[in-house]
Motif scaffolding. Structure first.
Motif, PDB file in Angstrom:
ATOM      1  N   LEU A   1       1.145  -1.049  -0.040  1.00  0.00           N
ATOM      2  CA  LEU A   1       0.100  -0.058   0.008  1.00  0.00           C
ATOM      3  C   LEU A   1       0.770   1.354  -0.166  1.00  0.00           C
ATOM      4  O   LEU A   1       0.477   2.229  -0.463  1.00  0.00           O
ATOM      5  CB  LEU A   1      -0.900   0.010   1.118  1.00  0.00           C
ATOM      6  N   ALA A   2       2.156   1.137   0.535  1.00  0.00           N
ATOM      7  CA  ALA A   2       2.920   2.128   0.657  1.00  0.00           C
ATOM      8  C   ALA A   2       3.353   2.588  -0.909  1.00  0.00           C
ATOM      9  O   ALA A   2       3.349   3.522  -1.174  1.00  0.00           O
ATOM     10  CB  ALA A   2       4.129   2.101   1.495  1.00  0.00           C
ATOM     11  N   GLU A   3       3.614   1.481  -1.546  1.00  0.00           N
ATOM     12  CA  GLU A   3       3.952   1.882  -2.831  1.00  0.00           C
ATOM     13  C   GLU A   3       2.998   2.223  -3.852  1.00  0.00           C
ATOM     14  O   GLU A   3       3.089   2.796  -4.949  1.00  0.00           O
ATOM     15  CB  GLU A   3       4.384   0.360  -3.496  1.00  0.00           C
ATOM     16  N   ALA A   4       1.678   1.829  -3.355  1.00  0.00           N
ATOM     17  CA  ALA A   4       0.473   2.304  -4.136  1.00  0.00           C
ATOM     18  C   ALA A   4      -0.001   3.730  -4.311  1.00  0.00           C
ATOM     19  O   ALA A   4      -0.461   4.430  -4.999  1.00  0.00           O
ATOM     20  CB  ALA A   4      -0.709   1.375  -3.786  1.00  0.00           C
ATOM     21  N   GLY A   5       0.518   4.262  -3.095  1.00  0.00           N
ATOM     22  CA  GLY A   5       0.089   5.266  -2.778  1.00  0.00           C
ATOM     23  C   GLY A   5      -1.310   5.694  -1.912  1.00  0.00           C
ATOM     24  O   GLY A   5      -1.768   4.731  -1.316  1.00  0.00           O
ATOM     25  N   PRO A   6      -1.784   6.990  -1.749  1.00  0.00           N
ATOM     26  CA  PRO A   6      -3.006   7.051  -0.832  1.00  0.00           C
ATOM     27  C   PRO A   6      -4.376   6.521  -1.258  1.00  0.00           C
ATOM     28  O   PRO A   6      -5.177   6.285  -0.472  1.00  0.00           O
ATOM     29  CB  PRO A   6      -3.028   8.726  -0.767  1.00  0.00           C
ATOM     30  N   LEU A   7      -4.485   6.229  -2.437  1.00  0.00           N
ATOM     31  CA  LEU A   7      -5.583   5.568  -3.198  1.00  0.00           C
ATOM     32  C   LEU A   7      -6.860   6.259  -2.923  1.00  0.00           C
ATOM     33  O   LEU A   7      -7.839   5.673  -2.392  1.00  0.00           O
ATOM     34  CB  LEU A   7      -5.778   4.170  -2.709  1.00  0.00           C
ATOM     35  N   THR A   8      -6.986   7.636  -2.680  1.00  0.00           N
ATOM     36  CA  THR A   8      -7.987   8.441  -2.229  1.00  0.00           C
ATOM     37  C   THR A   8      -9.265   8.005  -3.267  1.00  0.00           C
ATOM     38  O   THR A   8      -9.157   8.256  -4.338  1.00  0.00           O
ATOM     39  CB  THR A   8      -7.801   9.890  -2.516  1.00  0.00           C
ATOM     40  N   GLY A   9     -10.532   7.820  -2.522  1.00  0.00           N
ATOM     41  CA  GLY A   9     -11.641   7.528  -3.229  1.00  0.00           C
ATOM     42  C   GLY A   9     -11.697   6.276  -3.972  1.00  0.00           C
ATOM     43  O   GLY A   9     -12.729   5.878  -4.587  1.00  0.00           O
ATOM     44  N   LYS A  10     -10.690   5.495  -4.121  1.00  0.00           N
ATOM     45  CA  LYS A  10     -10.647   4.291  -4.603  1.00  0.00           C
ATOM     46  C   LYS A  10     -11.471   3.043  -3.798  1.00  0.00           C
ATOM     47  O   LYS A  10     -11.426   3.121  -2.623  1.00  0.00           O
ATOM     48  CB  LYS A  10      -9.160   3.655  -4.828  1.00  0.00           C
ATOM     49  N   VAL A  11     -11.946   2.180  -4.501  1.00  0.00           N
ATOM     50  CA  VAL A  11     -12.638   1.017  -4.007  1.00  0.00           C
ATOM     51  C   VAL A  11     -11.482  -0.265  -3.927  1.00  0.00           C
ATOM     52  O   VAL A  11     -10.725  -0.372  -4.695  1.00  0.00           O
ATOM     53  CB  VAL A  11     -13.628   0.294  -4.585  1.00  0.00           C
ATOM     54  N   LEU A  12     -11.079  -0.335  -2.451  1.00  0.00           N
ATOM     55  CA  LEU A  12      -9.995  -1.533  -2.257  1.00  0.00           C
ATOM     56  C   LEU A  12     -10.557  -2.567  -1.660  1.00  0.00           C
ATOM     57  O   LEU A  12     -11.032  -2.540  -0.462  1.00  0.00           O
ATOM     58  CB  LEU A  12      -9.066  -0.803  -1.444  1.00  0.00           C
ATOM     59  N   ILE A  13     -10.249  -3.656  -2.253  1.00  0.00           N
ATOM     60  CA  ILE A  13     -10.860  -4.956  -1.738  1.00  0.00           C
ATOM     61  C   ILE A  13      -9.834  -5.800  -0.990  1.00  0.00           C
ATOM     62  O   ILE A  13      -8.829  -6.151  -1.813  1.00  0.00           O
ATOM     63  CB  ILE A  13     -11.529  -6.079  -2.857  1.00  0.00           C
ATOM     64  N   ASP A  14      -9.884  -6.085   0.234  1.00  0.00           N
ATOM     65  CA  ASP A  14      -8.861  -6.729   0.961  1.00  0.00           C
ATOM     66  C   ASP A  14      -9.289  -8.288   1.010  1.00  0.00           C
ATOM     67  O   ASP A  14     -10.425  -8.380   1.605  1.00  0.00           O
ATOM     68  CB  ASP A  14      -8.741  -6.172   2.421  1.00  0.00           C
ATOM     69  N   ILE A  15      -8.603  -9.227   0.487  1.00  0.00           N
ATOM     70  CA  ILE A  15      -8.714 -10.369   0.480  1.00  0.00           C
ATOM     71  C   ILE A  15      -8.103 -11.245   1.547  1.00  0.00           C
ATOM     72  O   ILE A  15      -8.146 -12.784   1.673  1.00  0.00           O
ATOM     73  CB  ILE A  15      -8.784 -11.109  -1.026  1.00  0.00           C
TER      74      ILE A  15
END
Length: 207
Positions: free
Chosen positions: A74-88
């Motif tokens: 997630l640190a590499e992906a960035g803040p992901l503001t407003g994104k739908v993030l599915i944790d599996i």
């Protein structure tokens, strides 16, 4: 809708195959861009390989790495503001114990890492082998339990579950991941610890 999958393990590849077969545009992302590009090339459909930071451009992001690797990914992906993030993920501890719970969950801890994202827990109770199932109308599809705090994100995830021919089960707010994750550990115990194999899934029915 574009979908990025961070992680090219068994679940990541299985979800990429099934979602691509459903007509979705998939970005398979990992630290080794060349490696994931080679894996993506072997998956039929609109699937491309990318680095983790490029995953942030997708509408929906599936985090398909082991829980201990989530923070770095997630640190590499960035803040992901407003994104739908599915944790599996399933937070597996020593001897198949639950590493996180019951006053919090892996999903809630991931939400803390990316507070501007819309985290939904899903797919942690489904083995990767079931993602290769060929289903027809008389068949009973695997049930996918999901939980999240954002109605828009929940609807997106529910639609994806239906798109791959599985059955969604809305388990309420994200804090209920505290109960979903132990179900995932129970499936690992049944499948691998007790020899039931990986073609099983939990199902809740009304009588």
């Amino acid at each position: 809708m574009s979908i990025a999958i961070i992680g090219a393990g068994a679940m990541g590849k299985g979800l990429a195959r099934r979602l691509a077969a459903a007509g979705e545009t998939i970005v398979l992302a990992g630290r080794d861009k060349d490696k994931v590009a080679a894996i993506a090339a072997d998956i039929p459909g609109d699937v491309t390989g990318a680095s983790i930071d490029q995953a942030a451009n997708a509408d929906v992001i599936i985090l398909a790495v082991p829980y201990p690797e989530a923070a770095n990914a997630l640190a590499e992906a960035g803040p992901l503001t407003g994104k739908v993030l599915i944790d599996i993920s399933n937070p597996v501890g020593p001897e198949l114990s639950l590493a996180v719970g019951m006053t919090t969950s892996a999903a809630e801890e991931i939400q803390k890492l990316v507070p501007q994202a819309r985290v939904v827990k899903a797919f942690n109770t489904v083995f990767a082998e079931l993602l290769d199932l060929k289903l027809s109308k008389p068949d009973t599809p695997p049930q996918v339990i999901f939980a999240g705090d954002h109605e828009f994100a929940n609807h997106r995830v529910e639609a994806l579950i239906k798109a791959i021919g599985f059955e969604p089960l809305d388990a309420g707010p994200l804090k209920n991941a505290r109960f979903i994750e132990p179900v995932g550990l129970m499936m690992i115990q049944l499948g691998h610890g007790l020899g039931r194999g990986s073609r099983i899934a939990p199902r809740f029915v009304e009588y």
